[in-house]
Write an enzyme that holds these catalytic residues in place. Structure first.
Site, PDB file in Angstrom:
ATOM      1  N   SER A  76       0.852  -1.195   0.000  1.00  0.00           N
ATOM      2  CA  SER A  76       0.000   0.000   0.000  1.00  0.00           C
ATOM      3  C   SER A  76       0.880   1.235   0.000  1.00  0.00           C
ATOM      4  O   SER A  76       2.033   1.194   0.469  1.00  0.00           O
ATOM      5  CB  SER A  76      -0.885   0.020   1.250  1.00  0.00           C
ATOM      6  OG  SER A  76      -1.601   1.239   1.351  1.00  0.00           O
ATOM      7  N   TYR A  89      -2.025  -0.927  10.321  1.00  0.00           N
ATOM      8  CA  TYR A  89      -2.063  -1.154   8.872  1.00  0.00           C
ATOM      9  C   TYR A  89      -0.830  -0.551   8.203  1.00  0.00           C
ATOM     10  O   TYR A  89      -0.159  -1.206   7.396  1.00  0.00           O
ATOM     11  CB  TYR A  89      -3.330  -0.533   8.296  1.00  0.00           C
ATOM     12  CG  TYR A  89      -3.501  -0.738   6.809  1.00  0.00           C
ATOM     13  CD1 TYR A  89      -4.039  -1.914   6.316  1.00  0.00           C
ATOM     14  CD2 TYR A  89      -3.137   0.258   5.901  1.00  0.00           C
ATOM     15  CE1 TYR A  89      -4.210  -2.106   4.952  1.00  0.00           C
ATOM     16  CE2 TYR A  89      -3.295   0.082   4.548  1.00  0.00           C
ATOM     17  CZ  TYR A  89      -3.840  -1.106   4.072  1.00  0.00           C
ATOM     18  OH  TYR A  89      -3.998  -1.289   2.713  1.00  0.00           O
ATOM     19  N   LYS A 144       2.097  -2.754   6.192  1.00  0.00           N
ATOM     20  CA  LYS A 144       2.378  -2.608   4.764  1.00  0.00           C
ATOM     21  C   LYS A 144       3.828  -2.212   4.507  1.00  0.00           C
ATOM     22  O   LYS A 144       4.437  -2.649   3.524  1.00  0.00           O
ATOM     23  CB  LYS A 144       1.415  -1.600   4.142  1.00  0.00           C
ATOM     24  CG  LYS A 144      -0.036  -2.080   4.124  1.00  0.00           C
ATOM     25  CD  LYS A 144      -0.191  -3.409   3.390  1.00  0.00           C
ATOM     26  CE  LYS A 144      -1.640  -3.822   3.255  1.00  0.00           C
ATOM     27  NZ  LYS A 144      -1.812  -5.091   2.495  1.00  0.00           N
ATOM     28  N   THR A 201     -13.241   0.589  -3.685  1.00  0.00           N
ATOM     29  CA  THR A 201     -13.653  -0.787  -3.415  1.00  0.00           C
ATOM     30  C   THR A 201     -14.907  -0.810  -2.548  1.00  0.00           C
ATOM     31  O   THR A 201     -15.285   0.193  -1.935  1.00  0.00           O
ATOM     32  CB  THR A 201     -12.542  -1.562  -2.691  1.00  0.00           C
ATOM     33  OG1 THR A 201     -12.344  -0.968  -1.389  1.00  0.00           O
ATOM     34  CG2 THR A 201     -11.234  -1.494  -3.472  1.00  0.00           C
TER      35      THR A 201
END
Length: 267
Positions: free
Chosen positions: A159, A174, A178, A209
């Site tokens: 990401s 997160y 990543k 998404t």
């Protein structure tokens, strides 16, 4: 096609062909993972194996791939935090289809919780899925690729969050996971280059998404404003770079992280 540099004289479009290749994907039941699998099938992939915890969606996705592309495809209900389950699934896929040529690691989760309030169990869960899960899948696939002796491609979905700190949402686990995925794959690339196994990462920016529909519209407006192209990426806009990395078009590309973020990290 082989991954021999001598094949460099082949027609450029032929080098993007996935004909004869067996692809395995974690997190491939929906979203970005599934869209990239469709891209591989459009380029002629021979067989697909999907590992995911979403059993109903996985079965539906396999049925759609078979119907649309006539490809061989199998689904395995697997939690990527369980190495033994991952390894057993890949063993079954290799036995059924004869090889594992491409490993796409697309399983991932995110929480938006301030660091000082982040429950430890939730932090650990993000790291186990996003980082450990990539290593488990890459390790299991790498063992097959080494034994097969013909090389292969491992692609992990990292990401832009591995490069920058997203704002305004708090997501330290997160972001850390990543960044670790990018460095993990660079390390694997150097270790496995001798086996002609290429290991690369794709770092998407904000993509439109289904999972992003849960976010506040005002926050999503900030994402668009901070992206030079002024919009979110469409899911299929990762397919081209994924195909490049999976196919023989990228035989001299390994240890790379490719940003696909509409220019977000430029500012």
């Amino acid at each position: 096609m082989s991954q021999d540099p001598a094949n460099a004289s082949a027609n450029i479009l032929d080098r993007f062909s996935m004909k004869g290749k067996v692809v395995v994907a974690t997190g491939g039941a929906r979203g970005l993972g599934y869209e990239m699998i469709r891209g591989f099938c459009q380029a002629g992939a021979t067989a697909i194996g999907i590992l995911d915890v979403l059993e109903d969606l996985g079965a539906e996705s396999i049925g759609s791939l078979k119907s649309e592309f006539g490809v061989q495809a199998s689904f395995y209900k697997v939690d990527v935090r369980d190495y033994n389950a991952v390894e057993q699934a890949l063993d079954s896929i290799a036995k059924e289809y004869g090889s594992i040529d491409v490993m796409l690691c697309a399983a991932g989760v995110v929480d938006n919780i301030p660091a000082e309030d982040y429950p430890i169990d939730k932090f650990v869960r993000v790291m186990e899925i996003n980082l450990n899960g990539v290593y488990y899948a890459a390790r299991a696939a790498g063992k097959h690729m080494i034994a097969q002796g013909k090389g292969g491609s491992v692609i992990a979905i990292a990401s832009m969050s591995g490069h920058i700190v997203n704002w305004p949402q708090p997501q330290c686990a997160y972001n850390a996971s990543k960044a670790a995925v990018i460095q993990l794959c660079k390390s694997l690339a150097t270790e496995w280059a001798q086996h002609r196994i290429r290991v690369n990462t794709i770092s998407p920016g904000y993509m439109d998404t289904a999972l992003n529909k849960k976010f506040n519209p005002e926050m999503k407006a900030q994402w668009r404003e901070k992206t030079p192209q002024g919009r979110l990426g469409q899911m299929e806009e990762l397919n081209g770079i994924a195909l490049y990395l999976a196919s023989d078009a990228s035989t001299f590309t390994t240890g790379s992280d490719i940003l696909v973020d509409g220019g977000y990290t430029c500012w």
